[in-house]
Structures are given as structure tokens and as C-alpha cells.
Design a protein around this motif. Structure first.
Motif, mmCIF file in Angstrom:
data_model
loop_
_atom_site.group_PDB
_atom_site.id
_atom_site.type_symbol
_atom_site.label_atom_id
_atom_site.label_comp_id
_atom_site.label_asym_id
_atom_site.label_seq_id
_atom_site.Cartn_x
_atom_site.Cartn_y
_atom_site.Cartn_z
ATOM 1 N N ARG A 66 0.819 -1.204 0.000
ATOM 2 C CA ARG A 66 0.000 0.000 0.000
ATOM 3 C C ARG A 66 0.857 1.260 0.000
ATOM 4 O O ARG A 66 0.535 2.249 -0.686
ATOM 5 N N ALA A 67 1.946 1.245 0.755
ATOM 6 C CA ALA A 67 2.835 2.412 0.772
ATOM 7 C C ALA A 67 3.473 2.636 -0.593
ATOM 8 O O ALA A 67 3.537 3.782 -1.083
ATOM 9 N N GLN A 68 3.932 1.568 -1.221
ATOM 10 C CA GLN A 68 4.532 1.716 -2.545
ATOM 11 C C GLN A 68 3.497 2.145 -3.577
ATOM 12 O O GLN A 68 3.799 2.940 -4.470
ATOM 13 N N GLN A 69 2.273 1.607 -3.461
ATOM 14 C CA GLN A 69 1.224 1.993 -4.398
ATOM 15 C C GLN A 69 0.900 3.478 -4.264
ATOM 16 O O GLN A 69 0.620 4.163 -5.253
ATOM 17 N N GLU A 73 1.301 5.972 -7.407
ATOM 18 C CA GLU A 73 0.185 6.754 -7.933
ATOM 19 C C GLU A 73 0.496 8.248 -7.911
ATOM 20 O O GLU A 73 -0.041 9.005 -8.726
ATOM 21 N N LEU A 74 1.348 8.685 -6.999
ATOM 22 C CA LEU A 74 1.693 10.101 -6.927
ATOM 23 C C LEU A 74 2.487 10.561 -8.143
ATOM 24 O O LEU A 74 2.368 11.725 -8.558
ATOM 25 N N VAL A 75 3.290 9.664 -8.736
ATOM 26 C CA VAL A 75 4.157 10.045 -9.862
ATOM 27 C C VAL A 75 3.714 9.428 -11.182
ATOM 28 O O VAL A 75 4.349 9.668 -12.211
ATOM 29 N N SER A 76 2.636 8.634 -11.182
ATOM 30 C CA SER A 76 2.258 7.918 -12.406
ATOM 31 C C SER A 76 1.729 8.830 -13.493
ATOM 32 O O SER A 76 1.667 8.418 -14.663
ATOM 33 N N HIS A 77 1.319 10.061 -13.135
ATOM 34 C CA HIS A 77 0.811 10.954 -14.177
ATOM 35 C C HIS A 77 1.915 11.408 -15.127
ATOM 36 O O HIS A 77 1.623 11.893 -16.223
ATOM 37 N N PHE A 111 17.540 -2.191 -4.336
ATOM 38 C CA PHE A 111 17.114 -1.258 -5.381
ATOM 39 C C PHE A 111 15.849 -1.759 -6.079
ATOM 40 O O PHE A 111 14.902 -0.987 -6.308
ATOM 41 N N LYS A 112 15.802 -3.035 -6.411
ATOM 42 C CA LYS A 112 14.633 -3.574 -7.114
ATOM 43 C C LYS A 112 13.396 -3.616 -6.225
ATOM 44 O O LYS A 112 12.266 -3.510 -6.736
ATOM 45 N N ALA A 113 13.579 -3.763 -4.931
ATOM 46 C CA ALA A 113 12.431 -3.891 -4.039
ATOM 47 C C ALA A 113 11.823 -2.550 -3.670
ATOM 48 O O ALA A 113 10.590 -2.452 -3.511
ATOM 49 N N TYR A 114 12.623 -1.494 -3.536
ATOM 50 C CA TYR A 114 12.124 -0.240 -2.989
ATOM 51 C C TYR A 114 12.188 0.932 -3.966
ATOM 52 O O TYR A 114 11.352 1.841 -3.880
ATOM 53 N N VAL A 115 13.142 0.956 -4.874
ATOM 54 C CA VAL A 115 13.351 2.129 -5.723
ATOM 55 C C VAL A 115 12.792 1.919 -7.132
ATOM 56 O O VAL A 115 12.083 2.785 -7.670
ATOM 57 N N LYS A 116 13.061 0.783 -7.712
ATOM 58 C CA LYS A 116 12.696 0.549 -9.116
ATOM 59 C C LYS A 116 11.195 0.627 -9.369
ATOM 60 O O LYS A 116 10.786 1.154 -10.419
ATOM 61 N N PRO A 117 10.303 0.118 -8.495
ATOM 62 C CA PRO A 117 8.861 0.237 -8.802
ATOM 63 C C PRO A 117 8.391 1.672 -8.992
ATOM 64 O O PRO A 117 7.536 1.935 -9.849
ATOM 65 N N VAL A 325 10.395 1.276 5.897
ATOM 66 C CA VAL A 325 11.474 1.546 4.940
ATOM 67 C C VAL A 325 10.902 1.880 3.567
ATOM 68 O O VAL A 325 11.367 2.801 2.885
ATOM 69 N N ALA A 326 9.866 1.151 3.146
ATOM 70 C CA ALA A 326 9.248 1.413 1.845
ATOM 71 C C ALA A 326 8.625 2.801 1.799
ATOM 72 O O ALA A 326 8.718 3.508 0.783
ATOM 73 N N ASP A 327 7.993 3.222 2.885
ATOM 74 C CA ASP A 327 7.370 4.542 2.902
ATOM 75 C C ASP A 327 8.424 5.651 2.899
ATOM 76 O O ASP A 327 8.275 6.664 2.198
ATOM 77 N N SER A 328 9.506 5.473 3.654
ATOM 78 C CA SER A 328 10.552 6.500 3.701
ATOM 79 C C SER A 328 11.279 6.615 2.363
ATOM 80 O O SER A 328 11.493 7.726 1.856
ATOM 81 N N ILE A 329 11.649 5.482 1.785
ATOM 82 C CA ILE A 329 12.352 5.522 0.497
ATOM 83 C C ILE A 329 11.430 6.032 -0.605
ATOM 84 O O ILE A 329 11.849 6.781 -1.498
ATOM 85 N N GLY A 330 10.157 5.640 -0.574
ATOM 86 C CA GLY A 330 9.222 6.120 -1.583
ATOM 87 C C GLY A 330 9.067 7.625 -1.562
ATOM 88 O O GLY A 330 8.968 8.268 -2.614
ATOM 89 N N ARG A 331 9.069 8.214 -0.361
ATOM 90 C CA ARG A 331 8.968 9.674 -0.265
ATOM 91 C C ARG A 331 10.195 10.346 -0.890
ATOM 92 O O ARG A 331 10.051 11.337 -1.628
#
Length: 488
Positions: A66-69, A73-77, A111-117, A325-331
Motif C-alpha cells: 500500500r505504501a509503494q502503491q 500513484e503520486l508520480v504515475s501521471h 534497489f529492485k524492491a524499494y526504488v525501481k517500482p 522503509v518502503a514509505d521512507s524511500i518512496g517519499r
């Protein structure tokens, strides 16, 4: 006298009822007689522990998705924005290296788990700079800056590149293909990579264009000539006075023996290309003419990594809390992708509440002669992700005997104010932060799109593991007419 044989004993128990006959259906299927009963005490303990651990993993992975999604969605536009055919997609640079005490595979998986998506959701191009050992990222960063300076016209004795990258660049310039206008940026993963990134920036902009000449050892002829001059001037060493018959020819005969002894010594560890400039020479170095007024924005990303059997509780806690970690890196990644806000790194003279600057703001750098008026330890760059150094393996801190190489991971970070003032940190805009919260609560969706209707659990299983298709895939699927002109 009464017959007591027919009377039942007072302490006799009631006979047990015969077992219930098995279900004939189970019997016909060849199954045993299954009775539903509570598990034993040991089974209850086992199921409670395993069930709680499995539930903690499931909850953490669900919140992580959910955090990654939310950040995707914030940058998908950005992927829906039109791009002219003569422009290349905006490209970011990702720096990653093997963590201390481990291999490069761990950094790639992080990198593939948190940044690449998130990069994939924004449809951005990126270049990955990898380092397998200490110093590789430093050398790659400095060399890329020196290439930029050569293309800007600075003199250099290094030969021009004739590789695939140079051929592709020349071809694009010939046919008129250019990069997409907009801010780029550098994404640095881990404290150890950040140390090398800072060192590479200083080496590339403050160091010389050509590698310094290695120190030359005097030949036997030069040594013999200097000895004869000392003898003529009266400054005779003690060894020559004690051995007056020791001639230069005999020294030449003894040289091969010394070479054999040196060959028997273990070879020094092979490392990356030595640095072109030492940190003690930063203040006396001159800035090149091609240096920009401000660098592209950079973002350091955390990389929690710890080894050792005794650290199993810490590793287990981090395994069950990957959602944070996913929420912090995603931000951080979303802030670099959107590039709406940047701010300069703080120094000792600025407070905690620095003013935010726009992405296109011009930072006023310090002058060339301002390197001596600052405390080098006060810069924010030296304290970024500093808590990760506590988790490094103890083998990193060992220095081998006779190893005189520079240890970028262990030496103090030396920062020149002229370079530090040109660095910018990408931060998330308050409006984007508020929109991300609305995305998490499903009040909004991707800009320019409507949120699709919810899909049931069983339908989702059929789409994911069966032969079903979601609405988006079915909508994009081409529909062919009656090609063979056959009757329906």
C-alpha cells in the motif's frame, strides 16, 4: 445368606460407549474417521507462534504494498505526458555499491524492491552506477565529471573515447536528438555509497584532468653517481666508510637478490584507480571554468543492512517492519522524480528551518577564495545517514599491514565549501505530501484518471493466477474484425 455375585461393586466405573461409526462417505472415499477436537497443549503453542509470525509477515507485506502503491500513484501521471520524437526521456543516475562485508547482490535486491517500482511507475529512464568494492563509485563519479569537463573544452592529454557510448552520443547529435528539458538528479543508496559520491564530486571538480605521474624510483646508475658525488664532497655515508671496497658494481650485483626477496612478499591488494587529488589539497585547488552554478539535485536513500548471528533479533525486527522503509524511500524517490522543490544543504551558519527554493532557483555559490573560512565538520552532507555506520561489519575497520590506500569508508569526510554550496537536496512539496495522504485514503487517484471499481478477492485470484483479464487489459486488447469473411 444373600448371593453377592450378582450385585455390582460400588467402585465400578460406567462402561464407555462404543465409538461412533465412521461416516460411510469417508469410508467409501478411503479416508479415516476424522473427529473434530481441540488440539493438544503443544499443538496450541506451536500454532499460536507460527500463526502470529505468519500474520505479522502478511500484515507488513500488505502495508508495504500500500505504501509503494501510494507513491507510485503520486508520480504515475508523468508517464502520460507527451514527448516529442526528437527528445529522449529524462534520465536519473542511481549510485549503489556492495555494502560493507557483503556482495553487490544485496544492494541490487534493495534497489529492485524499494526504488525501481517508483521509477517504473513514472516511466523515467535511469542509469545505474555500481561499485563492487570500496572506491569504485568514487572513481566512476570522478571520471564522469572529467568527461563532462573534456566535452566543455578543457585541455587534457587523455585520448578521446571511441566506445559505444561515444558513438551513440555522436549519432544523436548528428540526427538532432536531444534530452528532455527538465531537472535531472542523483539517487545515492546507502551511507557507504554517499561517502564515495561526495569524494568523487570533489575529485572530479577540484582535481586535475590527467592522472598524476607515479613516483619514479632512482635507477642504480643514478644511485652510484650520487654516491660518487658524496664521496668527492666529503659527505661519505657510514656504510661506505665501513666498507670502502663496496663498489657500485657490487651493489648492482646485489640488486637481483633484493628483487627476489621483494617478489617473495605477498602482493598488495589491488584496488580501484588512485584518486587524482588528496583531501588536504582541496583548499589550494582552483575551480574549473565549466563548473555549473548549482549541481543537479541529489537524494541519499537509506540502506539498512546488518550481518552477524548475534544480530538476529535486529534483523528479525527489520524483516517484520519493511513497510516503514518502503514509505521512507518512496517519499525520497518521489521527491527526486517530481523535482518540484529543492533546498541547499545546511552548513554551520544556517538554522534548522532553511528556506525552500524552487527547482529552477539559482543558488548563489561561494567564491573561489572562501574555502578557508568554514568549519568542514558543520556541513549537513557529512552527517547524512551516519547511523548506518554502526551496523557495518567489524572486518571493514581492519587495515592490512602495508596497505597505504585511501579508505573512503573509514576516513573523515572532508567537504570543500565551494562544492557544498552548489549541492541541492530534493524534498517533497507540501502539496504533493497532502495529495499522497489523500491517495492513501483513496480519496483521489492518478491525475487525469478515474479510480477503477474495486475487484473482489476471488476475481483478483482468477485474474492473477487464472485465465482472467482485468478491465484495463481488456480495454487495451485489440479487437479484430471478420478477417476471413466467414459467417458468424
Amino acid at each position: 445368606m444373600a448371593d453377592s455375585s450378582g450385585s455390582a461393586p460400588s467402585g465400578a466405573t460406567k462402561p464407555q460407549a462404543p465409538p461412533k461409526p465412521p461416516n460411510p462417505v469417508f469410508k467409501m472415499m478411503g479416508l479415516p474417521n476424522m473427529r473434530f477436537k481441540l488440539p493438544s497443549r503443544n499443538w496450541m503453542i506451536f500454532l499460536t507462534i507460527t500463526g502470529s509470525f505468519a500474520g505479522a509477515i502478511w500484515y507488513d507485506r500488505r502495508e508495504k504494498r500500500r505504501a509503494q502503491q501510494k507513491w507510485c500513484e503520486l508520480v504515475s501521471h508523468l508517464q502520460d505526458e507527451p514527448l516529442p520524437v526528437e527528445e529522449m526521456r529524462r534520465k536519473l543516475t542511481v549510485y549503489l555499491s556492495a555494502p560493507p562485508g557483503d556482495g553487490l547482490r544485496t544492494a541490487r535486491e534493495h534497489f529492485k524492491a524499494y526504488v525501481k517500482p517508483i521509477l517504473t511507475a513514472a516511466a523515467l529512464d535511469y542509469t545505474v552506477v555500481e561499485g563492487r568494492r570500496e572506491g569504485d563509485v568514487r572513481a566512476s563519479t570522478a571520471e564522469s565529471i572529467r568527461k563532462f569537463r573534456r566535452r566543455a573544452g578543457e585541455p587534457s592529454s587523455a585520448p578521446e573515447e571511441e566506445g559505444v557510448e561515444a558513438a551513440i552520443l555522436a549519432t544523436r547529435q548528428h540526427i538532432g536528438v536531444r534530452d528532455e528539458p527538465g531537472p535531472k538528479g542523483d539517487l545515492v543508496i546507502g551511507r557507504h555509497t554517499w561517502r564515495e559520491y561526495i569524494r568523487g564530486l570533489h575529485e572530479g571538480w577540484l582535481g586535475p584532468m590527467d592522472a598524476p605521474a607515479p613516483p619514479t624510483e632512482p635507477t642504480p646508475e643514478v644511485v652510484a653517481e650520487e654516491t660518487l658525488k658524496d664521496v668527492a664532497s666529503g659527505d661519505v655515508p657510514a656504510e661506505v666508510q665501513s666498507n670502502p671496497d663496496n663498489s657500485p658494481q657490487e651493489k648492482q650485483d646485489e640488486a637481483p637478490k633484493e628483487d627476489k626477496k621483494e617478489e617473495e612478499k605477498p602482493a598488495k591488494p589491488v584496488g580501484p584507480t588512485p584518486a587524482y587529488i588528496s583531501p588536504v589539497d582541496y583548499a589550494s585547488a582552483q575551480l574549473p571554468r565549466s563548473i555549473p552554478q548549482s549541481f543537479e539535485a541529489s537524494v541519499p536513500v537509506e540502506f539498512p543492512h546488518i550481518l552477524g548471528f548475534l544480530n538476529t533479533p535486529i534483523r528479525l525486527y527489520r524483516y517484520l517492519n519493511q513497510r516503514y522503509v518502503a514509505d521512507s524511500i518512496g517519499r525520497e524517490v518521489a521527491a527526486l522524480i517530481l523535482a518540484n522543490r529543492t533546498r541547499p544543504y545546511r552548513d554551520g551558519s544556517s538554522g534548522a528551518d532553511s528556506q525552500w527554493t524552487g527547482a529552477d532557483a539559482n543558488l548563489t555559490p561561494l567564491g573561489d577564495d572562501s574555502a578557508s573560512g568554514f568549519e568542514r565538520s558543520n556541513f549537513e552532507q557529512s552527517a547524512v545517514l551516519e547511523e548506518e555506520e554502526k551496523d557495518w561489519h567489524k572486518s571493514v575497520y581492519k587495515r592490512e599491514e602495508g596497505d597505504e590506500r585511501e579508505r573512503v569508508w573509514l576516513d573523515d569526510i572532508v567537504i570543500d565549501p565551494r562544492i557544498a554550496s552548489r549541492m541541492k537536496l530534493a524534498v517533497l512539496d507540501p502539496e504533493d505530501e497532502a495529495r499522497s495522504k489523500r491517495l492513501a485514503e483513496e480519496e483521489e487517484y492518478i491525475l487525469g484518471r478515474e479510480r477503477p471499481p474495486p475487484v473482489s478477492f476471488w476475481q483478483n485470484l482468477w485474474i492473477k493466477y487464472g485465465n482472467g483479464e482485468d478491465e484495463e487489459t481488456r480495454r487495451r486488447k485489440p479487437i479484430y474484425g471478420n478477417i476471413d469473411e466467414e459467417d458468424a
